[in-house]
Scaffold this motif. Structure first.
Motif, short mmCIF file in Angstrom:
data_model
loop_
_atom_site.label_atom_id
_atom_site.label_comp_id
_atom_site.label_asym_id
_atom_site.label_seq_id
_atom_site.Cartn_x
_atom_site.Cartn_y
_atom_site.Cartn_z
N ARG A 181 0.82 -1.21 0.00
CA ARG A 181 0.00 0.00 0.00
C ARG A 181 0.86 1.26 0.00
NH1 ARG A 181 -2.64 -1.35 4.03
NH2 ARG A 181 -1.71 -0.08 5.66
N GLU A 182 1.92 1.26 0.84
CA GLU A 182 2.80 2.43 0.90
C GLU A 182 3.56 2.63 -0.41
OE1 GLU A 182 3.01 4.69 3.21
OE2 GLU A 182 1.69 3.71 4.66
N VAL A 191 4.28 5.60 -5.58
CA VAL A 191 4.32 5.59 -7.05
C VAL A 191 3.23 6.50 -7.61
CG1 VAL A 191 3.97 4.16 -9.09
CG2 VAL A 191 5.39 3.32 -7.21
N GLU A 192 2.03 6.43 -7.03
CA GLU A 192 0.92 7.26 -7.50
C GLU A 192 1.22 8.74 -7.32
OE1 GLU A 192 -3.90 7.81 -6.75
OE2 GLU A 192 -2.79 6.21 -5.76
N ALA A 193 1.99 9.05 -6.27
CA ALA A 193 2.35 10.45 -6.01
C ALA A 193 3.51 10.91 -6.89
CB ALA A 193 2.71 10.63 -4.54
N GLY A 194 4.03 10.02 -7.73
CA GLY A 194 5.11 10.39 -8.63
C GLY A 194 6.48 10.34 -8.00
#
Length: 202
Positions: free
Chosen positions: A101-102, A107-110
């Motif tokens: 999850r972390e 990754v989603e936050a770039g």
């Protein structure tokens, strides 16, 4: 319920006995087998559809534990009968989900995660979930850096003492003084890598 959604309810992801958590635990030789039992129980009506259920793989050759309802937080003497091995596998599953999850959030936050490993992401999870951060970081550091087994010189009290001649003592890994020295060096390097500036164990 998936392990992911269960882990989000835990006060501390790494806790071996998270308080106030209730779920149905199902073991299988494969994940498909365990998840299939959830579906089978839902169809039979012995498990309500959408109930909090966790499917895990039993990797040991010994017989699998029974699938059953588990509830932590009942108080001393009232906790469910669950083996240390089951607790270890549950803890590992919760930790793996927290790390995933972390990592996904980073990754989603770039964020560039190429230099980060599972330990980095687990520490992030501890920081996010902990109610006593220093205690939990100390516990995690000790868990990652267990003290070495120290072999003392042997003898019967008469005549000269004989030093242990096991392979680890011959290499210096478990000799009385060098064992602690090597452990201290490894722990210091781990702290410098993962928790610089925390001031733990000073």
């Amino acid at each position: 319920m998936t392990i992911t959604s269960l882990s989000r309810r835990l006060e501390k992801v790494e806790a071996k006995r998270p308080p106030g958590v209730s779920f149905f635990l199902i073991w299988g030789r494969t994940l498909e087998e365990a998840e299939g039992e959830i579906a089978l129980r839902e169809r039979a009506g012995t498990l309500r559809k959408g109930s909090d259920a966790v499917a895990l793989v039993w990797p040991d050759p010994e017989p699998m534990p029974a699938s059953r309802s588990i509830r932590f937080g009942l108080g001393f003497g009232q906790e469910p009968k669950i083996s240390d091995r089951e607790l270890a596998l549950l803890g590992a599953a919760f930790r793996a989900e927290a790390i995933a999850r972390e990592r996904a959030a980073a990754v989603e936050a770039g964020e560039d995660v190429s230099a980060l490993d599972d330990t980095d992401f687990h520490i992030r999870s501890i920081r996010r979930e902990s109610n006593d951060l220093e205690r939990d970081l100390r516990f995690f550091c000790r868990e990652e850096n267990p003290e070495p087994e120290i072999h003392r010189p042997t003898g019967n009290g008469h005549g000269p003492m004989k030093h242990c001649v096991c392979p680890s003592c011959q290499s210096g890994d478990t000799a009385p003084r060098t064992g602690f020295e090597r452990h201290a060096a490894r722990q210091s390097a781990w702290l410098a890598r993962y928790l610089p500036g925390e001031g733990l164990f000073v």
